[in-house]
Design an enzyme around this catalytic site. Structure first.
Site, PDB file in Angstrom:
ATOM      1  N   MET A  65       0.825  -1.206   0.000  1.00  0.00           N
ATOM      2  CA  MET A  65       0.000   0.000   0.000  1.00  0.00           C
ATOM      3  C   MET A  65       0.862   1.260   0.000  1.00  0.00           C
ATOM      4  O   MET A  65       0.489   2.276  -0.548  1.00  0.00           O
ATOM      5  CB  MET A  65      -0.965   0.016   1.179  1.00  0.00           C
ATOM      6  CG  MET A  65      -0.318   0.126   2.547  1.00  0.00           C
ATOM      7  SD  MET A  65      -1.569   0.099   3.869  1.00  0.00           S
ATOM      8  CE  MET A  65      -2.539   1.550   3.444  1.00  0.00           C
ATOM      9  N   LEU A  81      -6.130   6.824  -1.167  1.00  0.00           N
ATOM     10  CA  LEU A  81      -6.614   5.764  -0.283  1.00  0.00           C
ATOM     11  C   LEU A  81      -8.146   5.783  -0.183  1.00  0.00           C
ATOM     12  O   LEU A  81      -8.812   4.752  -0.340  1.00  0.00           O
ATOM     13  CB  LEU A  81      -5.967   5.967   1.089  1.00  0.00           C
ATOM     14  CG  LEU A  81      -6.056   4.851   2.093  1.00  0.00           C
ATOM     15  CD1 LEU A  81      -4.643   4.501   2.613  1.00  0.00           C
ATOM     16  CD2 LEU A  81      -6.892   5.263   3.280  1.00  0.00           C
ATOM     17  N   LEU A  87     -10.515  -0.826  -1.148  1.00  0.00           N
ATOM     18  CA  LEU A  87     -10.042  -0.769   0.235  1.00  0.00           C
ATOM     19  C   LEU A  87     -11.119  -0.244   1.171  1.00  0.00           C
ATOM     20  O   LEU A  87     -11.388  -0.832   2.223  1.00  0.00           O
ATOM     21  CB  LEU A  87      -8.804   0.137   0.338  1.00  0.00           C
ATOM     22  CG  LEU A  87      -8.215   0.261   1.740  1.00  0.00           C
ATOM     23  CD1 LEU A  87      -7.450  -1.002   2.108  1.00  0.00           C
ATOM     24  CD2 LEU A  87      -7.300   1.478   1.847  1.00  0.00           C
ATOM     25  N   ARG A 154       0.452   1.365  -3.819  1.00  0.00           N
ATOM     26  CA  ARG A 154      -0.922   1.607  -4.275  1.00  0.00           C
ATOM     27  C   ARG A 154      -1.333   3.064  -4.048  1.00  0.00           C
ATOM     28  O   ARG A 154      -2.127   3.603  -4.799  1.00  0.00           O
ATOM     29  CB  ARG A 154      -1.857   0.631  -3.522  1.00  0.00           C
ATOM     30  CG  ARG A 154      -3.312   0.697  -3.880  1.00  0.00           C
ATOM     31  CD  ARG A 154      -3.576   0.231  -5.285  1.00  0.00           C
ATOM     32  NE  ARG A 154      -4.983   0.444  -5.652  1.00  0.00           N
ATOM     33  CZ  ARG A 154      -5.463   1.593  -6.108  1.00  0.00           C
ATOM     34  NH1 ARG A 154      -4.683   2.651  -6.247  1.00  0.00           N
ATOM     35  NH2 ARG A 154      -6.739   1.691  -6.421  1.00  0.00           N
ATOM     36  N   TYR A 155      -0.793   3.681  -2.979  1.00  0.00           N
ATOM     37  CA  TYR A 155      -1.285   5.030  -2.631  1.00  0.00           C
ATOM     38  C   TYR A 155      -0.170   6.057  -2.472  1.00  0.00           C
ATOM     39  O   TYR A 155      -0.438   7.212  -2.163  1.00  0.00           O
ATOM     40  CB  TYR A 155      -2.105   4.978  -1.320  1.00  0.00           C
ATOM     41  CG  TYR A 155      -3.122   3.879  -1.302  1.00  0.00           C
ATOM     42  CD1 TYR A 155      -4.211   3.903  -2.176  1.00  0.00           C
ATOM     43  CD2 TYR A 155      -3.001   2.788  -0.431  1.00  0.00           C
ATOM     44  CE1 TYR A 155      -5.137   2.869  -2.186  1.00  0.00           C
ATOM     45  CE2 TYR A 155      -3.922   1.759  -0.441  1.00  0.00           C
ATOM     46  CZ  TYR A 155      -4.980   1.800  -1.321  1.00  0.00           C
ATOM     47  OH  TYR A 155      -5.904   0.782  -1.345  1.00  0.00           O
ATOM     48  N   HIS A 270      -4.603  -5.533  10.647  1.00  0.00           N
ATOM     49  CA  HIS A 270      -5.545  -4.491  10.243  1.00  0.00           C
ATOM     50  C   HIS A 270      -6.905  -5.130  10.037  1.00  0.00           C
ATOM     51  O   HIS A 270      -7.013  -6.172   9.401  1.00  0.00           O
ATOM     52  CB  HIS A 270      -5.063  -3.827   8.951  1.00  0.00           C
ATOM     53  CG  HIS A 270      -5.634  -2.458   8.760  1.00  0.00           C
ATOM     54  ND1 HIS A 270      -6.978  -2.228   8.605  1.00  0.00           N
ATOM     55  CD2 HIS A 270      -5.038  -1.234   8.713  1.00  0.00           C
ATOM     56  CE1 HIS A 270      -7.181  -0.928   8.461  1.00  0.00           C
ATOM     57  NE2 HIS A 270      -6.016  -0.295   8.523  1.00  0.00           N
ATOM     58  N   ASP A 347       7.459  -1.584   9.250  1.00  0.00           N
ATOM     59  CA  ASP A 347       6.824  -0.605  10.123  1.00  0.00           C
ATOM     60  C   ASP A 347       6.002   0.370   9.301  1.00  0.00           C
ATOM     61  O   ASP A 347       6.329   0.681   8.155  1.00  0.00           O
ATOM     62  CB  ASP A 347       7.898   0.158  10.923  1.00  0.00           C
ATOM     63  CG  ASP A 347       8.136  -0.513  12.258  1.00  0.00           C
ATOM     64  OD1 ASP A 347       7.152  -1.006  12.851  1.00  0.00           O
ATOM     65  OD2 ASP A 347       9.304  -0.555  12.706  1.00  0.00           O
ATOM     66  N   GLU A 350       0.480   2.312  11.529  1.00  0.00           N
ATOM     67  CA  GLU A 350      -0.305   1.476  12.456  1.00  0.00           C
ATOM     68  C   GLU A 350       0.561   0.819  13.536  1.00  0.00           C
ATOM     69  O   GLU A 350       0.033   0.384  14.563  1.00  0.00           O
ATOM     70  CB  GLU A 350      -1.082   0.400  11.678  1.00  0.00           C
ATOM     71  CG  GLU A 350      -2.297   0.912  10.918  1.00  0.00           C
ATOM     72  CD  GLU A 350      -1.951   1.445   9.536  1.00  0.00           C
ATOM     73  OE1 GLU A 350      -0.745   1.511   9.199  1.00  0.00           O
ATOM     74  OE2 GLU A 350      -2.881   1.802   8.796  1.00  0.00           O
ATOM     75  N   GLU A 354      -0.054   4.077  15.985  1.00  0.00           N
ATOM     76  CA  GLU A 354      -1.246   3.519  16.634  1.00  0.00           C
ATOM     77  C   GLU A 354      -0.897   2.583  17.796  1.00  0.00           C
ATOM     78  O   GLU A 354      -1.438   2.723  18.897  1.00  0.00           O
ATOM     79  CB  GLU A 354      -2.100   2.785  15.600  1.00  0.00           C
ATOM     80  CG  GLU A 354      -3.481   2.415  16.131  1.00  0.00           C
ATOM     81  CD  GLU A 354      -4.336   1.711  15.089  1.00  0.00           C
ATOM     82  OE1 GLU A 354      -4.032   1.811  13.883  1.00  0.00           O
ATOM     83  OE2 GLU A 354      -5.303   1.044  15.496  1.00  0.00           O
TER      84      GLU A 354
END
Lengths: 439, 439
Positions: A65, A81, A87, A154-155, A270, A347, A350, A354
Site C-alpha cells: 500500500m 486511499l 479498500l 498503491r497510494y 488491520h 513498520d 499502524e 497507533e
C-alpha cells in the site's frame, strides 16, 4: 468492442480454471504456460535481457500500500486511499465522500506522521528488502538472473504507473518481452490489499501495453508485452513464520524468566469492514493461519488472541479490537502483553503511531507500567529477507503463474474489474485474448 | 460465603496462570499436578479402580451439544438450547425470550428431524466413537486402562447431570478419586460450544461433589473427588486433518477427472453472532487453522472458501453465508462445489437437513444439476477414531490438564461463570480452593 461478451465468457473461466503453471506438477494437470508459443513470436530481447526469452533478467516487483515519505505527501496519499473502493467501500458516494474524508483527515494524519519522524519508513524498507532479496536470488537462481528490484505502491510514491514506466524504460515489454513477478508484500490475501494492487497493475498494463489502448504499437510490440506472474499469498511460509517467531522471542526475553510463558501474545492485524468479510474475503482466515503457524513454531507456550486494529468510521468492522483488548486485559490485571503486527511486514503508521503511541500509551495510563510491549516489525530481518528469496525461488522454479486460490472470486463479488484482472493474470502466457477489454 | 472475593482473586490468576501439566515439559515450566499431594489424602479407590490412584480406570467423557434422538425430544432440546446464554446471547431477556423462541420453533424443527429419519444420529455416533476409541486406548495405554467411555450432551440426553451421576455410580469420585478426561468433540474452541459444555460440567461437579454444596460429604469423600483434565481444542491434529482429507478426496473422485481440480471446496462451519466474535472468541481463527491444514494436506489443488452456516435471527452473524455462497457461485456458472462440514465431527441437523435438503436442493433448482455435493461427515471413519485415540494418548501421556490457551478469557468476557470454571479446571490436582464458590 463491448466488454460485456468477453466478461461473460470469462465468468465461467474465472471460477473453473483456477491456476496455471509453467510446468507439470505431480498431483494435478494445470494449464501450461507454453514457452513454445511465446518463442514463436518475433520477440526482440530487451536491452538488459539476453535472447533466451524465459531466462533473466527478471523484474521482481514488490507490491504494497505504501505510505507518505514526507508529511507533504500525506494529502495525496489519503486522497488515493479514500478513492479506492477496493479498500474503503463507500459505494456510489465514493467520488464525493472519498475526497471529503481525506481532506478532513489530512491535518490529523500529518501530525501522526510528524510524530513518527516525518514520514513512513515503508519505502525505505521495501526498497531495501527487494534489493537484498534480488542479491540472494542472483546467487540461488542464476537461470533467471539478473533479478531487478522494483517497488509499486498503491497510494504513495513510487506508484504503480511510475514502476511500470520504469520497467518499460529498463527494457522490459513493448516488443521486448521479459518476465516480471508481482510479489505481494501482504502475506495474507485480501481483495482490499493485494486484490486492489493487482487491479491497479492490470489497469496500467492495459493502458501502457494493450494493443487496443495503444493503437500506435506495432504487431511485434503488442506481441512482446511483459509476461507477468503473481506471488499472491504466503501466510504460512516457514521462513515468514520463523521471522515472526524470532522477533516475538526477542521481546519475550525482555520479561522476567518466571513469567515469560504467561505473557499474553496479541497478534494484531488491520481489520476489515464486515461488508468485505461477509462478501467472502479470504483475509481473516489466512491471517488466522499465520497466527496458528507462529504459535505452533513457538511451542504454544503462551496464551494468545488474534485481534484487529485500525477500524475507522461508523460501519461494522471485524473484531475484537486491539485497543479494547489491551484496555480490558490491563484492567483485569493481565498487564504482561506482547503486541505482534502479523499482517504487515514493515513498520508503518499502524505500528509506530497507533500501537506504540496510542495503544501502549493508554495501557500505561491504566497502570500497565511498561509491561505492554511490541514485537519489532520484520523490516530488515535477515531471516525474513531469506524467506522472501526462498519464496521467490520456489515460484520461479515451479513456473507458477498464481495460486489456484487466486482464480476464485469472492462469492459476493460484484466487481467486474476484479473479474477481468483475474482473467488477465490467469491467461498470462496464452494469446492476449483480453487486450480489447476497456477500463 | 460470598462469591465476590474469590472471584476477584481468581481474576488475576485466570489470566496469568495459563495452563498446567502433570509432567515437566521441555520448553517451559508449567505448574505441576502433584500426584504426591493427591496421594497424601486418604483416597478410597473406586470399585472399578485399582489403588494406584493415577492409573486406570480412566473415564473418557465426550462432550458435545447433542441432538434429539426422537422428535418427542425436540421441545426439551430447543428449550435448553435457547436458555443457554453462552450459545445464544439474549441478554437480560434470556429467561423470557428463550422459552418463547424455542416453543415457536419446535413444530418446524420437529418436521426437520422427521425428515432426516426421526432424530439426530449424534448420540449413536458419539457413543460409537467413544467406545471404539477406548478399545484402542486400552491397547496403546495399558497404564491408564481400562478406559471407560461416557457421553455428555449440553442440550440432549445423555445430559451432563446424567453422565456425572453415572460416573459416581460407576465408582468414580466421592472419596474414591479416579481420573476423568473431558474430551470436547468440537475440534475448534468456542465459548459458545466447548466453553458452554465446560461451564455445565463445572456446575454439576460443584453440585454433586463440592463439600460446600454437599455438607453431608465426609472429609474423605470431599477430598477424593474426581480429578478432571480437559482436551479443549485440536483444530489441526494430523489425524483429524487426514480424516477430513480422506472424505473430501472421496467426494472429489465422484467428479470427472478433467474437472476434479477445478471443483471449489466450500468448508462450512456453524456461524457465530458478531457479538461473540467481537468479544474475542477464538473459534473463527481455529476453524480457519483447520481449513488451512486440510488444504495443505490436499496439496492446494482446489480453490476454496471458508463459509459460515446456520445463522438465525435478526442480529449480525459472521459470513460469508454458506447458502448465499452456493447460490452466488451456481448463478455465476461455478456449479461444481463440494461442501465440507469442518467444525463438527458427526452428522447432525445442519448437515443432513440444512446442507443436504436445503442448500443442495436450492442449488439444483438454480440448475446445479447434482454438481453441488457434500463430503461425508467423519462419523465412523476409522482414521478419525484413530485420531481421537492418538489425541487422548498424547494427553494422558503428557499429564496435561488443559492447553495454555484455555486459561485465557476472551478480552470482552463478562461471564463470571466462565472465569470460575477456568479457575476450577486449572486448579485440578491442587487443593480444592474453589469449593466454596456458589453458582
Amino acid at each position: 468492442m463491448s466488454v460485456q461478451r468477453p466478461l461473460q465468457q470469462l465468468k465461467k473461466r474465472a471460477t473453473t480454471s483456477q491456476c496455471l503453471h509453467l510446468q507439470q506438477k505431480i498431483h494435478h494437470k494445470p494449464r501450461i504456460w507454453q514457452p513454445q508459443a511465446r518463442q514463436m513470436a518475433t520477440v526482440v530481447p530487451p536491452v538488459t535481457q539476453n535472447s533466451t526469452g524465459f531466462k533473466g533478467p527478471t523484474a521482481m516487483v514488490f507490491m504494497n500500500m505504501g505510505g507518505p515519505a514526507t508529511t507533504d505527501e500525506v494529502g495525496g496519499f489519503l486522497s488515493r486511499l479514500f478513492a479506492d473502493g477496493d479498500l474503503i467501500p463507500l459505494g456510489a458516494l465514493q467520488g464525493y465522500l472519498g475526497p471529503l474524508i481525506s481532506r478532513r483527515r489530512t491535518p490529523k494524519i500529518k501530525k501522526q506522521y510528524a510524530s513518527i519522524g516525518g514520514g513512513s519508513p515503508i519505502r525505505k524498507w521495501s526498497e531495501y528488502q527487494a534489493a537484498e532479496m534480488c542479491k540472494i536470488l542472483d546467487q540461488t537462481n542464476p537461470d533467471t538472473a539478473p533479478h531487478k528490484p522494483y517497488v509499486a505502491f498503491r497510494y504513495a510514491n513510487p506508484l504503480t504507473e511510475e514502476m511500470y514506466n520504469r520497467l518499460l524504460e529498463d527494457g522490459f515489454g513493448k516488443g521486448r518481452g521479459g518476465r516480471a513477478v508481482a510479489f505481494t508484500q501482504y502475506p495474507q490475501y485480501s481483495c482490499s490489499t493485494t486484490g486492489s494492487s493487482l487491479n491497479e497493475l492490470w489497469k496500467w498494463r492495459q493502458r501502457l501495453e494493450s494493443p487496443t489502448r495503444n493503437p500506435n504499437l506495432t504487431a511485434n510490440e503488442a506481441e512482446g508485452s511483459i509476461l507477468w506472474s503473481v506471488i499472491d499469498r504466503w501466510p504460512t511460509h516457514p521462513g515468514l513464520v520463523e521471522a515472526f517467531a524470532e522477533n516475538i522471542t526477542k521481546v519475550l526475553e525482555t520479561y522476567p524468566e518466571d513469567i515469560r510463558d504467561k505473557v499474553v501474545i496479541l497478534y494484531s492485524a488491520h481489520s476489515l469492514p464486515m461488508s468485505v468479510v461477509n462478501r467472502g474475503d479470504p483475509y481473516p482466515a489466512e491471517v488466522a493461519a499465520t497466527v496458528w503457524a507462529v504459535q505452533q513454531r513457538l511451542g504454544r507456550k503462551n496464551p494468545y488472541r488474534l485481534v484487529w486494529q485500525s477500524q475507522v468510521g461508523p460501519s461494522a468492522w471485524l473484531g475484537a479490537q486491539t485497543s479494547d483488548t489491551v484496555k480490558n486485559y490491563v484492567q483485569q490485571g493481565q498487564k504482561d502483553l506482547v503486541l505482534v503486527p502479523i499482517a504487515f511486514t514493515s513498520d508503518h503508521i499502524e505500528t509506530l503511531f497507533e500501537i506504540d503511541q496510542e495503544v501502549i500509551h493508554e495501557a500505561n495510563e491504566l497502570g500497565a507500567d511498561g509491561r505492554v510491549r511490541r514485537a519489532e516489525s520484520l523490516n530488515g530481518s535477515p531471516t525474513f529477507i531469506n524467506a522472501l528469496a526462498n519464496l521467490a525461488k520456489a515460484h520461479l522454479d515451479a513456473g507458477e503463474i498464481c495460486s489456484r486460490q487466486m482464480g476464485l472470486r469472492c462469492p459476493g463479488c460484484k466487481n467486474e474489474k476484479c473479474l477481468a484482472q483475474k482473467q488477465f493474470f490467469m491467461n498470462q502466457g496464452k494469446q492476449d485474448t483480453n487486450a480489447s477489454l476497456t477500463l
